[in-house]
Design a protein around this motif. Structure first.
Motif, PDB file in Angstrom:
ATOM      1  N   GLU A 207     -22.750 -56.115 -56.426  1.00 24.43           N
ATOM      2  CA  GLU A 207     -23.623 -56.000 -55.246  1.00 24.43           C
ATOM      3  C   GLU A 207     -25.057 -55.687 -55.674  1.00 24.43           C
ATOM      4  OE1 GLU A 207     -22.141 -53.282 -52.339  1.00 24.43           O
ATOM      5  OE2 GLU A 207     -20.818 -54.809 -51.471  1.00 24.43           O
ATOM      6  N   GLU A 208     -25.182 -54.767 -56.611  1.00 30.64           N
ATOM      7  CA  GLU A 208     -26.536 -54.360 -57.025  1.00 30.64           C
ATOM      8  C   GLU A 208     -27.250 -55.488 -57.778  1.00 30.64           C
ATOM      9  OE1 GLU A 208     -26.551 -50.601 -59.010  1.00 30.64           O
ATOM     10  OE2 GLU A 208     -25.521 -49.572 -57.377  1.00 30.64           O
ATOM     11  N   ARG A 209     -26.497 -56.234 -58.583  1.00 32.07           N
ATOM     12  CA  ARG A 209     -27.123 -57.343 -59.318  1.00 32.07           C
ATOM     13  C   ARG A 209     -27.568 -58.439 -58.360  1.00 32.07           C
ATOM     14  NH1 ARG A 209     -22.190 -57.769 -63.617  1.00 32.07           N
ATOM     15  NH2 ARG A 209     -22.633 -55.890 -64.819  1.00 32.07           N
ATOM     16  N   ILE A 210     -26.727 -58.771 -57.402  1.00 34.24           N
ATOM     17  CA  ILE A 210     -27.080 -59.845 -56.459  1.00 34.24           C
ATOM     18  C   ILE A 210     -28.243 -59.400 -55.567  1.00 34.24           C
ATOM     19  CG2 ILE A 210     -26.217 -61.270 -54.550  1.00 34.24           C
ATOM     20  CD1 ILE A 210     -25.054 -61.975 -57.312  1.00 34.24           C
ATOM     21  N   ALA A 211     -28.254 -58.122 -55.230  1.00 31.50           N
ATOM     22  CA  ALA A 211     -29.341 -57.606 -54.381  1.00 31.50           C
ATOM     23  C   ALA A 211     -30.623 -57.370 -55.181  1.00 31.50           C
ATOM     24  CB  ALA A 211     -28.890 -56.306 -53.722  1.00 31.50           C
ATOM     25  N   GLY A 212     -30.574 -57.591 -56.482  1.00 29.17           N
ATOM     26  CA  GLY A 212     -31.772 -57.423 -57.310  1.00 29.17           C
ATOM     27  C   GLY A 212     -32.069 -55.983 -57.653  1.00 29.17           C
ATOM     28  N   LYS A 213     -31.085 -55.096 -57.471  1.00 27.85           N
ATOM     29  CA  LYS A 213     -31.325 -53.676 -57.740  1.00 27.85           C
ATOM     30  C   LYS A 213     -30.855 -53.269 -59.129  1.00 27.85           C
ATOM     31  CE  LYS A 213     -30.706 -52.393 -52.907  1.00 27.85           C
ATOM     32  NZ  LYS A 213     -29.761 -51.828 -51.932  1.00 27.85           N
ATOM     33  N   ARG A 214     -30.215 -54.185 -59.816  1.00 25.07           N
ATOM     34  CA  ARG A 214     -29.689 -53.830 -61.136  1.00 25.07           C
ATOM     35  C   ARG A 214     -29.822 -55.037 -62.054  1.00 25.07           C
ATOM     36  NH1 ARG A 214     -26.716 -49.671 -62.420  1.00 25.07           N
ATOM     37  NH2 ARG A 214     -25.655 -49.647 -64.432  1.00 25.07           N
ATOM     38  N   ASP A 215     -30.170 -54.749 -63.283  1.00 24.09           N
ATOM     39  CA  ASP A 215     -30.256 -55.827 -64.274  1.00 24.09           C
ATOM     40  C   ASP A 215     -28.871 -56.170 -64.782  1.00 24.09           C
ATOM     41  OD1 ASP A 215     -32.939 -56.327 -64.261  1.00 24.09           O
ATOM     42  OD2 ASP A 215     -33.387 -54.731 -65.713  1.00 24.09           O
ATOM     43  N   PRO A 216     -28.606 -57.445 -65.055  1.00 32.47           N
ATOM     44  CA  PRO A 216     -29.468 -58.596 -64.806  1.00 32.47           C
ATOM     45  C   PRO A 216     -29.417 -58.985 -63.322  1.00 32.47           C
ATOM     46  CG  PRO A 216     -27.405 -59.286 -65.814  1.00 32.47           C
ATOM     47  CD  PRO A 216     -27.347 -57.800 -65.723  1.00 32.47           C
ATOM     48  N   ALA A 217     -30.594 -59.124 -62.730  1.00 34.45           N
ATOM     49  CA  ALA A 217     -30.674 -59.399 -61.297  1.00 34.45           C
ATOM     50  C   ALA A 217     -30.664 -60.905 -61.051  1.00 34.45           C
ATOM     51  CB  ALA A 217     -31.945 -58.779 -60.739  1.00 34.45           C
ATOM     52  N   LEU A 218     -30.226 -61.256 -59.878  1.00 32.99           N
ATOM     53  CA  LEU A 218     -30.228 -62.669 -59.476  1.00 32.99           C
ATOM     54  C   LEU A 218     -31.671 -63.135 -59.307  1.00 32.99           C
ATOM     55  CD1 LEU A 218     -28.453 -65.083 -58.572  1.00 32.99           C
ATOM     56  CD2 LEU A 218     -28.626 -64.186 -56.241  1.00 32.99           C
ATOM     57  N   ARG A 219     -31.951 -64.300 -59.846  1.00 37.67           N
ATOM     58  CA  ARG A 219     -33.336 -64.784 -59.815  1.00 37.67           C
ATOM     59  C   ARG A 219     -33.784 -65.044 -58.376  1.00 37.67           C
ATOM     60  NH1 ARG A 219     -34.166 -69.318 -64.391  1.00 37.67           N
ATOM     61  NH2 ARG A 219     -36.289 -69.184 -63.609  1.00 37.67           N
TER      62      ARG A 219
END
Lengths: 526, 166
Positions: free
Chosen positions: A458-470
């Motif tokens: 959830e955090e990666r897709i939301a851009g809150k955690r690396d690696p984040a979704l571009r």
């Protein structure tokens, strides 16, 4: 026998958790915080215990009257504190036992998890010992019964030169010195319990020992209300010239004592030692194929520590560089602790399927589902799609059974854990594989088999955690829908409606998706 | 938060607390019949030695280091102890106990619980603590009136060689 019980119990837990989700929401569902709630209750017990100790007279002749003072004279503070002390202890037993049952039912007790399971057994016994030793201190007829039974049980072992039950023969035989020993036991055993609780969590990264504030407040309020409605009271004062007759046992802690009275010491020793041994060996007799541990490719590892930070079981450590490359650290995997979930691979910034030149590899990956294999799996899932709208579902092998979702419009990629999914694969699905939409699913939120896969995804897709979704990836074409093994019908419906939305003209689909996006990002399968 | 959810949560919390409150003190457990009393046989007694002590000769004593010149030469091991207990002429306990300790040189321990109906009872106890093959070294008889739920301890004082009721 045991596996036959395990699966029905898992079903029951999943049902109860679904109701918990509906009533509390997944972020406050008590079933997802059983261990943390047990910790919270421990702190209540410890805090109230310290306060009660101030008023407790540690002599055998005045202990009872001091507890009576606590209970009746100062009922508004010490009395309620005593009740809280008792009921939070009881709640801790309930939580610990349900926690044990749930971990077993969900098959989370073997492999690298053996340590937490194994250390949980003495933790439970110390918890029971804490409770029993606490009841001694009241020195009422219940305490007398418990003390004599416990001493007779210990005497059966035959390690004492004289039966320690002789300390409770007559009024004169119980000295203040021996009674003080009981009090010290009730102080030091909880400290030992706390130490074991810490040991219990040693191999679990980011262990939750604090429940959400909402749950903590609710739990305390409920225990406080119970303390007001039904204050804890004592039996009559202990009298060694008499035999206790009718007793109001705290069955959470004292349920074994009647068994002692009926079966005798030998049978009870056999039950407790045998039961503990059985629990202790369970992780080692479970024949589950061990997944290959993640491996580090130093040529692609720059020592960024993301795999180290994201591993749910502390299997990855960072050590000084050994290959001469100009980086400070490198990742090392301890195969004994690795569950093969692949969360480390999803965390690695070099996990990208876009590379076309040279060997496709990344800093850390699963041998059986490495980067090139995973890209092939995705390509193979997408290639046969012939429908007007193409959707790929990324999910895990512990959530809803995904292969049934496959159709001419829907491809499925099953991962060991959704946390294995690097956001670059979502990007790849849109930009290279020609996908119109992506559904990300996995275990229920709060019920992640590998603990942190749901949270990190959830955090990666939301851009809150690396690696984040571009940023270029269209968010309105991504649907997150967590779904446990019982949630396949709901997930099927979600995928179907999502596919239908995507098949409408762009403006309509976007508007529709925008309306549901916030729900989809945080809720379960609708 | 949805009020209906709050009500549901409150109902669940109340149900859980009701369960905790109930099982923390109920159902009541009848440990001991209210019309009975309890006789506890509790004695710790060092029985006689398996082999009798022998007086050392002056020559033997002279060979020993000065700090070890004890006049009597005794073996360590003691004989097992037999105790019989009758209540109103009926045998309620009979048992042998080995001496404690690795060298079997400690006391024999007896700890038995014998429930009886409340009222007056004739109690007879016998103990054999020697190597004899029949008969007893200590005997005691008494009449005791036991109130309901009374706990009566039947013990033995080695110093006086007498049983007692407490």
């Amino acid at each position: 026998m045991l596996p036959r019980l395990q699966y029905p119990l898992k079903y029951i837990f999943l049902r109860l958790e679904a109701w918990g989700d509906a009533l509390f929401g997944s972020h406050y569902n008590p079933f997802y915080y059983l261990g943390a709630l047990a910790w919270f209750n421990f702190w209540i017990v410890a805090g109230t215990g310290i306060y009660l100790y101030v008023f407790l007279d540690t002599s055998v002749t005045h202990a009872y009257s001091s507890v009576e003072y606590i209970t009746h004279e100062q009922w508004y503070l010490a009395g309620i504190t005593r009740s809280l002390h008792r009921y939070s202890s009881d709640a801790m037993v309930v939580l610990a036992l349900v926690h044990l049952l749930r971990e077993w039912a969900m098959d989370r007790y073997h492999g690298p998890r053996w340590f937490a399971w194994f250390t949980g057994i003495p933790t439970l016994w110390l918890l029971f010992f804490c409770g029993v030793s606490g009841y001694w201190l009241v020195w009422d007829m219940l305490a007398q019964y418990l003390a004599i039974d416990a001493m007779e049980w210990l005497d059966w072992v035959g390690i004492f030169s004289e039966p320690i039950a002789n300390n409770f023969l007559t009024e004169g035989s119980l000295s203040d010195r021996f009674f003080s020993l009981l009090i010290y036991i009730h102080i030091f055993v909880p400290l030992a319990l706390l130490f074991l609780m810490w040991i219990h969590l040693l191999r679990i990264a980011r262990a939750e020992t604090n429940p959400p504030r909402y749950l903590a407040i609710g739990t305390f309020a409920a225990l406080f209300a119970l303390s007001l409605v039904q204050p804890a009271v004592s039996h009559g004062p202990a009298d060694l010239t008499k035999v206790p007759s009718e007793l109001h046992l705290d069955w959470f802690f004292l349920g074994l004592f009647p068994l002692f009275d009926i079966w005798g010491p030998a049978a009870l020793w056999a039950l407790t030692v045998g039961g503990s041994m059985l629990l202790a060996v369970m992780p080692f007799v479970r024949r589950a194929p061990k997944k290959p541990a993640a491996v580090v490719d130093l040529a692609n590892c720059n020592g960024c520590t993301r795999c180290f930070a994201d591993c749910p079981f502390g299997a990855v450590t960072m050590v000084p560089r050994t290959d001469g490359l100009p980086f400070e650290k490198e990742a090392v995997v301890n195969p004994d602790l690795c569950t093969g979930c692949g969360i480390c691979m999803g965390a690695c910034p070099t996990t990208t399927p876009f590379r076309t030149k040279g060997e496709l590899s990344c800093g850390i990956q699963l041998p059986d589902l490495d980067l090139p294999t995973l890209r092939n799996v995705l390509d193979d899932a997408v290639r046969p799609l012939s429908g007007k709208t193409k959707v790929v579902v990324f999910g895990c092998e512990h959530g809803a059974h995904l292969p049934g979702l496959r159709s001419s419009e829907v491809g499925v990629v099953v991962l060991p854990c959704t946390g294995h999914l690097a956001p670059s694969f979502v990007d790849y699905a849109f930009s290279r594989a020609g996908i119109d939409g992506v559904v990300i699913t996995g275990c229920r939120d709060g019920e992640c088999f590998h603990r942190l896969g749901v949270r990190w995804t959830e955090e990666r897709i939301a851009g809150k955690r690396d690696p984040a979704l571009r940023g270029r990836v269209p968010r309105d074409r991504i649907r997150i829908a967590w779904a446990g093994p019982l949630d396949l019908p709901k997930l099927t419906h979600t995928v179907k409606t999502f596919t239908e939305e995507l098949s409408r003209p762009d403006s309509e689909a976007r508007a529709e998706t925008d309306r549901t996006a916030s729900v989809a990002m945080t809720g379960g399968a609708e | 938060m949805n009020p209906l959810r709050l009500v549901g949560q409150a109902v669940i919390a109340a149900a859980v607390m009701t369960g905790i409150g109930y099982f923390s003190q109920a159902p009541a457990y009848q440990y001991f019949p209210p019309d009975h009393a309890l006789i506890k046989l509790s004695l710790s007694h060092a029985s006689q030695r398996l082999e009798p002590c022998r007086e050392r000769t002056a020559e033997e004593l002279a060979k020993l280091p000065p700090n070890m010149r004890r006049k009597m030469d005794c073996s360590r091991e003691r004989v097992p102890t037999l105790v019989q207990l009758d209540v109103d002429g009926k045998r309620v306990f009979e048992g042998w106990r080995k001496p404690s300790g690795l060298s079997k040189d400690g006391a024999s321990q007896f700890y038995e619980r014998i429930p009886v109906t409340a009222g007056t009872h004739r109690i007879a106890v016998r103990m054999r603590d020697s190597a004899r093959s029949d008969g007893f070294d200590f005997e005691y008889e008494a009449t005791a009136t036991l109130a309901p739920l009374q706990s009566l301890v039947l013990g033995f004082r080695g110093e006086t060689g007498q049983f007692n009721l407490r």
